[in-house]
Design a protein around this motif. Structure first.
Motif, PDB file in Angstrom:
ATOM      1  N   UNK A 133       0.835  -1.212   0.000  1.00 31.07           N
ATOM      2  CA  UNK A 133       0.000   0.000   0.000  1.00 31.07           C
ATOM      3  C   UNK A 133       0.864   1.255   0.000  1.00 31.07           C
ATOM      4  N   UNK A 134       1.891   1.269   0.842  1.00 29.64           N
ATOM      5  CA  UNK A 134       2.713   2.486   0.928  1.00 29.64           C
ATOM      6  C   UNK A 134       3.556   2.664  -0.333  1.00 29.64           C
ATOM      7  N   UNK A 135       4.037   1.544  -0.902  1.00 33.39           N
ATOM      8  CA  UNK A 135       4.825   1.640  -2.128  1.00 33.39           C
ATOM      9  C   UNK A 135       3.993   2.255  -3.258  1.00 33.39           C
ATOM     10  N   UNK A 136       2.747   1.773  -3.431  1.00 36.63           N
ATOM     11  CA  UNK A 136       1.939   2.294  -4.538  1.00 36.63           C
ATOM     12  C   UNK A 136       1.432   3.714  -4.265  1.00 36.63           C
ATOM     13  N   UNK A 137       1.336   4.085  -3.005  1.00 41.11           N
ATOM     14  CA  UNK A 137       1.017   5.481  -2.700  1.00 41.11           C
ATOM     15  C   UNK A 137       2.124   6.387  -3.253  1.00 41.11           C
ATOM     16  N   UNK A 138       3.377   5.985  -3.027  1.00 40.80           N
ATOM     17  CA  UNK A 138       4.502   6.777  -3.549  1.00 40.80           C
ATOM     18  C   UNK A 138       4.541   6.725  -5.077  1.00 40.80           C
ATOM     19  N   UNK A 139       4.270   5.548  -5.623  1.00 37.26           N
ATOM     20  CA  UNK A 139       4.348   5.381  -7.081  1.00 37.26           C
ATOM     21  C   UNK A 139       3.334   6.307  -7.773  1.00 37.26           C
ATOM     22  N   UNK A 140       2.142   6.370  -7.217  1.00 40.08           N
ATOM     23  CA  UNK A 140       1.113   7.234  -7.813  1.00 40.08           C
ATOM     24  C   UNK A 140       1.538   8.704  -7.740  1.00 40.08           C
ATOM     25  N   UNK A 141       2.134   9.091  -6.619  1.00 44.61           N
ATOM     26  CA  UNK A 141       2.606  10.487  -6.493  1.00 44.61           C
ATOM     27  C   UNK A 141       3.657  10.794  -7.537  1.00 44.61           C
ATOM     28  N   UNK A 142       4.583   9.845  -7.687  1.00 44.17           N
ATOM     29  CA  UNK A 142       5.670  10.024  -8.645  1.00 44.17           C
ATOM     30  C   UNK A 142       5.105  10.175 -10.056  1.00 44.17           C
ATOM     31  N   UNK A 143       4.158   9.304 -10.412  1.00 41.31           N
ATOM     32  CA  UNK A 143       3.589   9.339 -11.766  1.00 41.31           C
ATOM     33  C   UNK A 143       2.829  10.632 -12.036  1.00 41.31           C
ATOM     34  N   UNK A 144       2.234  11.180 -10.986  1.00 34.00           N
ATOM     35  CA  UNK A 144       1.466  12.423 -11.159  1.00 34.00           C
ATOM     36  C   UNK A 144       2.342  13.665 -10.993  1.00 34.00           C
ATOM     37  N   UNK A 145       3.605  13.438 -10.669  1.00 27.33           N
ATOM     38  CA  UNK A 145       4.504  14.577 -10.484  1.00 27.33           C
ATOM     39  C   UNK A 145       4.185  15.408  -9.252  1.00 27.33           C
ATOM     40  N   UNK A 146       3.604  14.772  -8.228  1.00 24.60           N
ATOM     41  CA  UNK A 146       3.298  15.499  -6.989  1.00 24.60           C
ATOM     42  C   UNK A 146       4.551  15.559  -6.121  1.00 24.60           C
ATOM     43  N   UNK A 147       5.011  16.750  -5.811  1.00 20.28           N
ATOM     44  CA  UNK A 147       6.157  16.893  -4.912  1.00 20.28           C
ATOM     45  C   UNK A 147       5.640  17.238  -3.524  1.00 20.28           C
ATOM     46  N   UNK A 148       5.950  16.370  -2.551  1.00 20.03           N
ATOM     47  CA  UNK A 148       5.444  16.633  -1.196  1.00 20.03           C
ATOM     48  C   UNK A 148       6.207  17.785  -0.538  1.00 20.03           C
ATOM     49  N   UNK A 149       5.595  18.434   0.459  1.00 19.17           N
ATOM     50  CA  UNK A 149       6.259  19.550   1.134  1.00 19.17           C
ATOM     51  C   UNK A 149       7.414  19.121   2.031  1.00 19.17           C
ATOM     52  N   UNK A 150       7.590  17.832   2.216  1.00 21.52           N
ATOM     53  CA  UNK A 150       8.725  17.268   2.953  1.00 21.52           C
ATOM     54  C   UNK A 150       8.909  15.865   2.422  1.00 21.52           C
ATOM     55  N   UNK A 151       9.997  15.216   2.786  1.00 20.28           N
ATOM     56  CA  UNK A 151      10.233  13.859   2.292  1.00 20.28           C
ATOM     57  C   UNK A 151       9.021  12.954   2.486  1.00 20.28           C
ATOM     58  N   UNK A 152       8.797  12.063   1.531  1.00 16.55           N
ATOM     59  CA  UNK A 152       7.762  11.027   1.677  1.00 16.55           C
ATOM     60  C   UNK A 152       8.475   9.703   1.544  1.00 16.55           C
ATOM     61  N   UNK A 153       8.524   8.932   2.611  1.00 17.15           N
ATOM     62  CA  UNK A 153       9.407   7.777   2.548  1.00 17.15           C
ATOM     63  C   UNK A 153       8.884   6.507   3.179  1.00 17.15           C
ATOM     64  N   UNK A 154       9.523   5.416   2.753  1.00 15.86           N
ATOM     65  CA  UNK A 154       9.257   4.100   3.318  1.00 15.86           C
ATOM     66  C   UNK A 154      10.394   3.756   4.276  1.00 15.86           C
ATOM     67  N   UNK A 155      10.045   3.137   5.375  1.00 13.31           N
ATOM     68  CA  UNK A 155      11.039   2.540   6.259  1.00 13.31           C
ATOM     69  C   UNK A 155      10.773   1.038   6.209  1.00 13.31           C
TER      70      UNK A 155
END
Ligand SMILES: [Zn+2]
Length: 412
Positions: A133-155
């Protein structure tokens, strides 16, 4: 369409890709050495090409472990760069528990099965659900070119199922500066079946072994001995009084008070006509986080010593486990409020901050003053045969985590 709506729509189309990644990682057993495995490295290696394809910045925080062939237990921080604001992190664990009796499964536990909207296999709920779930949340952001206001990361961590010493605990010890109290930290490895429980606190866990010494004798002549079982029985009953001395309540917990329960008793004498001279029993205590374990220990020792003296017996109390719970994540912490808004939007549920009686990996964050929330729309199949997760839940939880990563929970 606003950014948030676009993100949700993009994630809604990702179910087939989610299933494929699930298939890849389920096929790589990741058992810790305590469970007879070689750790999590092969599984992380299966994931790395996917993480690299997203252009995430990667930082390994591996823990040495001579018990596995590779000599290390992998831990990874992987993030989408953003602005200078606080980061949003989602922690998932790479390791799984053993499948248990193969006959209890409807197929190979390491080979993903899809049936009626559900995925089956070891690890699919605990913790591939959070990871995917968290991986695809990031993938969708990347594909849409959404830049978060701070790091968005997986641990991604090792060793969650067997203590976290080579997992999150190692990460926090080695890279204490990787996280800030202003960050939003979510651990999608707990919750309830409605998606409405945001876990912000845990009870302290205090397990004790009580050894009662008496003097063994024949059943016909109790006056010649000291019945350790009788003394132990009185002590067990007295635990009710001891715990009554700690009457605090916290309505965030399903069971709002502390508990102290006799559980296990070691086998004593084998025949009916012998009065035992040694009895060993165990207590499982779950205490509200603000209660100092030392105070409970002192009260218990005093009460049991009194009974031992009255019975002419001895008592020795030793610790099996002592985990003082760190202070709760505040119920109004930013990560809790953000989750509530995102969950309301995606799941249509009013989520409440609550507590649980067991311990989770989140305690390591809380010990360092990092406000963390444990949340997912979970189900009780974890650690069971035929472990499952619904594809729809994977998608919706990815949407919730996407809104958190992108900080768009209150946007159109
Ligand atoms: Zn887990």
């Amino acid at each position: 369409m606003g950014k948030a709506a676009a993100l949700l729509a993009r994630i809604a189309k990702m179910a087939p890709e989610m299933v494929e990644l699930m298939r890849v990682i389920t096929a790589v057993p990741a058992l810790g050495p305590v469970n007879g495995g070689q750790g999590e490295l092969a599984k992380l290696q299966a994931l790395l090409p996917h993480l690299a394809a997203l252009g995430l910045t990667l930082e390994r925080v591996d823990a040495p472990d001579p018990r596995v062939e590779s000599g290390l237990r992998p831990n990874l921080l992987a993030w989408l760069p953003g602005g200078d604001g606080p980061a949003a992190w989602v922690l998932s664990h790479l390791d799984v528990v053993p499948p248990g009796d193969p006959a209890a499964w409807g197929g190979d536990p390491w080979s993903l099965r899809v049936r009626d909207g559900r995925l089956y296999g070891r690890g699919v709920e605990d913790n591939h659900h959070g990871l995917v779930s968290s991986f695809f949340a990031l993938k969708a952001m990347k594909e849409l070119g959404i830049t978060p206001p701070g790091r968005a990361g997986l641990v991604l961590v090792a060793d969650e199922e067997t203590g976290s010493g080579h997992g999150l605990e190692h990460v926090l010890r080695t890279r204490p500066d990787a996280f800030s109290p202003a960050d939003l930290i979510v651990v999608p490895d707990g919750g309830d079946q409605s998606g409405g429980l945001i876990e912000v606190t845990e009870k302290s866990i205090y397990w004790l072994r009580v050894e009662v010494g008496g003097r063994q004798t024949h059943g016909a002549s109790p006056h010649r001995g000291v019945n350790s079982l009788m003394a132990a029985a009185r002590m067990m009953v007295a635990t009710r009084e001891v715990i009554a001395g700690f009457p605090q309540t916290d309505q965030r917990f399903g069971l709002p008070h502390s508990t102290m329960e006799p559980t296990r008793i070691e086998e004593g004498v084998a025949n009916v006509n012998t009065i035992p001279g040694r009895t060993v029993f165990y207590l499982d205590c779950r205490l509200l986080p603000e209660i100092p374990l030392g105070e409970v220990e002192a009260a218990l020792r005093q009460r049991l010593a009194t009974i031992a003296e009255q019975e002419g017996a001895t008592v020795e109390i030793s610790e099996v486990q002592r985990l003082q719970s760190p202070p709760a994540t505040p119920s109004d912490a930013p990560v809790v409020r953000a989750l509530q808004a995102a969950i309301r939007r995606v799941h249509g549920v009013e989520a409440r901050p609550g507590g649980i009686g067991g311990g989770t990996v989140a305690a390591f964050f809380r010990q360092r003053g990092l406000p963390v929330a444990v949340w997912s729309k979970t189900n009780p199949s974890l650690h069971q045969p035929e472990e499952w997760v619904e594809i729809d839940t994977l998608v919706r939880d990815a949407q919730v985590l996407g809104l958190i990563f992108a900080r768009l929970w209150d946007q159109e």
